[in-house]
Design an enzyme around this catalytic site. Sequence first.
Site, PDB file in Angstrom:
ATOM      1  N   GLU A 210       0.842  -1.190   0.000  1.00  0.00           N
ATOM      2  CA  GLU A 210       0.000   0.000   0.000  1.00  0.00           C
ATOM      3  C   GLU A 210       0.879   1.243   0.000  1.00  0.00           C
ATOM      4  O   GLU A 210       2.078   1.172   0.278  1.00  0.00           O
ATOM      5  CB  GLU A 210      -0.878   0.050   1.258  1.00  0.00           C
ATOM      6  CG  GLU A 210      -1.949  -0.999   1.344  1.00  0.00           C
ATOM      7  CD  GLU A 210      -2.774  -0.862   2.625  1.00  0.00           C
ATOM      8  OE1 GLU A 210      -3.896  -1.378   2.637  1.00  0.00           O
ATOM      9  OE2 GLU A 210      -2.286  -0.252   3.593  1.00  0.00           O
ATOM     10  N   HIS A 248      -6.226   2.479   5.932  1.00  0.00           N
ATOM     11  CA  HIS A 248      -5.383   2.074   7.049  1.00  0.00           C
ATOM     12  C   HIS A 248      -4.618   3.247   7.643  1.00  0.00           C
ATOM     13  O   HIS A 248      -4.327   4.220   6.961  1.00  0.00           O
ATOM     14  CB  HIS A 248      -4.378   1.009   6.594  1.00  0.00           C
ATOM     15  CG  HIS A 248      -5.016  -0.304   6.298  1.00  0.00           C
ATOM     16  ND1 HIS A 248      -4.461  -1.212   5.437  1.00  0.00           N
ATOM     17  CD2 HIS A 248      -6.169  -0.875   6.736  1.00  0.00           C
ATOM     18  CE1 HIS A 248      -5.241  -2.286   5.362  1.00  0.00           C
ATOM     19  NE2 HIS A 248      -6.271  -2.093   6.144  1.00  0.00           N
TER      20      HIS A 248
END
Length: 295
Positions: A210, A248
């Site tokens: 990510e 996140h």
Amino acid sequence: MSILVDKNTKLLIQGVGRDGSFQALRMMEYGTNIVSAVHPGREGSKFENKIPYFSSVSKAINETGANTGIIFVPAPFAKDAIIEQIDSNLELVVCITEGVPIHDMIEIKNYLQTKTTRLLGPNCPGIITPKSKTKVGIIPGNIVSPGNIGVVSRSGTLTYEAISQLAQYGYGQSTCIGIGGDPINGTSFVDALKLFQEDEETEAVVLIGEIGGNKEQEAATFIQNYMSKPVIANIAGQTAPEGKRMGHAGAIVTGESGLASAKNISLKNAGAHVVESSAYIGKKVKEVLSKNFKN
């Protein structure tokens, strides 16, 4: 072989509330050997009339031989639960809890350096090994199948997507590991890649990264220097704006190294096979393995 969990795993579950009890049932249905549960005020009773409750982790281990722990307790109490399991010398601790404060994880990360326990998470989906029907976490058992592709991901949802992509092309998994999307966690990409590199039954590895941080660059360095097995990589957040958190806690671009483009470049230069979209993971795995077989 399998990574971290197998038929010898004896699981202790801590935090058997609404979510913990639901996931405990799913793990039991899949085949995981849950031997004990820790929950205040329930000692002497049994979960589902099968799994004995204990007031402490150490007592549960002494009486049931648990060697692995999973944590579902709320974030404010997660640090104490993790440290209690570490102090009880469990081989593996998996923390599913989301929202664990960063300063708590800094303390835990430093504490782990003096211990032998491995921590997976927090804020992770856990781990599953299809061949031995063992899962410690929340990855759905019905989407995996035994095979030779290792999967490691910062994202739970994209772990499932990678597994789905592999299934479309007929590939099963050796082990699937979700390391979690927080800025500080127990097990890194490098840690997982080491385990897959050493695993005789893992033929290739799918890595899902990510934006944010430099964990993927660290993985790229390891891939370049130590991996002999092909790594197929995908970075989520290709179009994410700088400075804005995307899902996140660790998925926020705060510098050039956190950009998806920078991670892609590092992984490509290291020899990984990078795909721009998770929709093409299965196709790329087939392409890479077919090429390796021909060679």
